[in-house]
Write an enzyme that holds these catalytic residues in place. Structure first.
Site, PDB file in Angstrom:
ATOM      1  N   GLU A  26      35.890  28.650  40.727  1.00 12.77           N
ATOM      2  CA  GLU A  26      36.849  27.974  41.602  1.00 12.77           C
ATOM      3  C   GLU A  26      36.314  27.982  43.041  1.00 12.77           C
ATOM      4  OE1 GLU A  26      40.707  29.590  40.669  1.00 12.77           O
ATOM      5  OE2 GLU A  26      41.497  29.033  42.624  1.00 12.77           O
ATOM      6  N   CYS A  48      35.664  28.110  50.625  1.00  8.23           N
ATOM      7  CA  CYS A  48      35.699  29.431  50.016  1.00  8.23           C
ATOM      8  C   CYS A  48      34.962  29.333  48.688  1.00  8.23           C
ATOM      9  CB  CYS A  48      37.159  29.834  49.806  1.00  8.23           C
ATOM     10  SG  CYS A  48      37.366  31.318  48.813  1.00  8.23           S
ATOM     11  N   CYS A  68      34.949  38.712  37.472  1.00 10.92           N
ATOM     12  CA  CYS A  68      34.644  39.848  38.346  1.00 10.92           C
ATOM     13  C   CYS A  68      34.844  41.125  37.538  1.00 10.92           C
ATOM     14  CB  CYS A  68      35.611  39.841  39.532  1.00 10.92           C
ATOM     15  SG  CYS A  68      35.279  41.125  40.758  1.00 10.92           S
ATOM     16  N   CYS A  91      40.486  45.047  40.444  1.00 15.28           N
ATOM     17  CA  CYS A  91      41.649  45.189  41.343  1.00 15.28           C
ATOM     18  C   CYS A  91      42.899  44.695  40.608  1.00 15.28           C
ATOM     19  CB  CYS A  91      41.452  44.380  42.616  1.00 15.28           C
ATOM     20  SG  CYS A  91      40.001  44.878  43.564  1.00 15.28           S
ATOM     21  N   CYS A 105      44.541  41.091  41.258  1.00 16.23           N
ATOM     22  CA  CYS A 105      43.657  39.920  41.327  1.00 16.23           C
ATOM     23  C   CYS A 105      43.463  39.287  39.959  1.00 16.23           C
ATOM     24  CB  CYS A 105      42.312  40.334  41.905  1.00 16.23           C
ATOM     25  SG  CYS A 105      41.142  38.977  42.028  1.00 16.23           S
ATOM     26  N   CYS A 146      44.794  33.288  44.058  1.00 15.21           N
ATOM     27  CA  CYS A 146      43.363  33.547  43.927  1.00 15.21           C
ATOM     28  C   CYS A 146      42.957  33.668  42.469  1.00 15.21           C
ATOM     29  CB  CYS A 146      43.003  34.851  44.627  1.00 15.21           C
ATOM     30  SG  CYS A 146      43.692  34.985  46.263  1.00 15.21           S
TER      31      CYS A 146
END
Ligand code: SAH
Length: 345
Positions: free
Chosen positions: A92, A105, A112, A116, A119, A333
């Protein structure tokens, strides 16, 4: 596997041309096609002879991305893009217009592995660390699509940039090179969840980029509860690494702090944060968290955010609250990517 020419620095491209018996100056010509004119195929390189173009395509590739989705905000022109890489991996990227210029961005990994809890990018782990060409192509594709210059880049899409260290450094060097897009280092912001060892490496690179650290907590107890990497990267040492970055680069560090209702947004949290940051050359960016339905995390109220900000400011900590862009196309996000992936399965 064929070498991807878009992932090479100019020096590397020059050696490559010499290796295949071509003149060194060809490298500059090709580099310009790749990083200034954003050519996605050798056929577009019209000032090279047909035989050289054929030789290049026999021996090399050019890293490109396929745009699979695009959402444009009617409010402020913020645009979210989904790009597809090999193996149907999805990343993205977001285009945003600010008074100081157009910002993109970008993602540094598909997924990932930092874990976290707030997220969405990390829910399925990491699939791939992006090549320099795949990071550059996000910017180039969006610039072509929008027909407008992109002056700023933030590494805040999916992925942990310092978990893809070598490729990210190479990406920055190519983006900054005067023969390429020539983007100023100060226009590039790298955001990390706080991998301390790599932060020292970064401080030693002699770059002038802005470092943003995702703090999200005033102490280890709160941070451990929401960021698993915090156990191996405790706050005292993290702060030392930030001070080292400032000493080495003379650059101010930005701390990102996403406010989650009842988790990290109390007045005591704000006071503790202020005393921890006292005297540091830094800036706090408060982020109204995007709700994460998988975790029952809810954004703090506007009053709580204002109160948190006031406490920091009254204690001498420079603080801003991140403005929300493109709320009509809002997908928190990494959530646009997640939704798209879920739909495709
Ligand atoms: N891995 C890097 C960069 C990618 S995340 C990092 O951790 O900094 C970019 C920023 O978005 C980080 O500050 C991250 O903590 C934040 N973020 C992640 N999920 C979020 C959410 N649901 N709402 C608001 N910010 C979020």
């Amino acid at each position: 596997m064929k070498t991807d020419l878009r992932s090479l620095t100019l020096d590397e491209l020059q050696s490559e041309m010499i290796n295949i018996g071509e003149a060194k100056f060809r490298a500059k010509q090709i580099y310009r096609w790749l990083h200034v004119k954003y050519a996605d195929s050798f056929d577009e390189m019209t000032d090279l002879s047909a035989s050289l173009r054929e030789k290049l395509s026999d021996n090399y590739t050019i890293g490109t991305l396929k745009q699979v989705k695009k959402l444009v905000s009617k409010e402020d022109n913020t645009t979210k893009y989904l790009f597809e890489l090999e193996n149907n991996y999805i990343i993205e990227s977001v285009f945003m217009q600010y008074s100081y210029g157009n910002t993109v961005c970008i993602s540094t990994q598909a997924g990932c592995r930092m874990g976290c809890s707030f997220c969405a990018s990390t829910l399925d782990g990491v699939e791939k660390s992006l090549e320099p060409s795949e990071m550059l192509s996000q910017i180039y594709n969006i610039e072509k699509d929008k027909g407008e210059n992109i002056s700023h880049v933030v590494l805040m899409g999916s992925g942990e940039p310092l978990d893809n260290y070598d490729n990210v450094i190479k990406f920055i060097k190519i983006l900054n090179s005067k023969e390429g897009k020539n983007m100023g280092q100060r226009h590039i912001t790298l955001s990390t969840c706080g991998l301390i060892n790599k932060m020292y490496d970064l401080a030693g690179e002699g770059l002038q980029i802005t470092l943003a650290v995702s703090l999200h907590a005033p102490n280890d107890a709160v941070r451990n509860a929401i960021m698993p990497i915090s156990k191996a990267n405790p706050m005292d040492k993290l702060m030392e690494a930030c001070r080292n970055y400032t000493e080495k680069t003379k650059r101010r560090v930005t701390f990102e702090y996403a406010l989650i209702k009842g988790v990290n947004d109390s007045a005591d949290n704000a006071k503790e944060l202020a005393s921890r940051l006292k005297g540091m050359l830094c800036h706090v960016n408060l982020i109204p968290i995007n709700d994460v339905k998988e975790r029952n995390y809810v954004r703090s109220t506007n009053e709580t955010i204002k109160h948190f900000e006031d406490i920091l400011v009254s204690r001498g900590i420079e603080t801003t609250v991140r403005r929300k862009l493109g709320s009509d196309i809002d997908a928190a996000c990494g959530q646009l990517r997640k939704r798209y992936k879920d739909e495709m399965q």
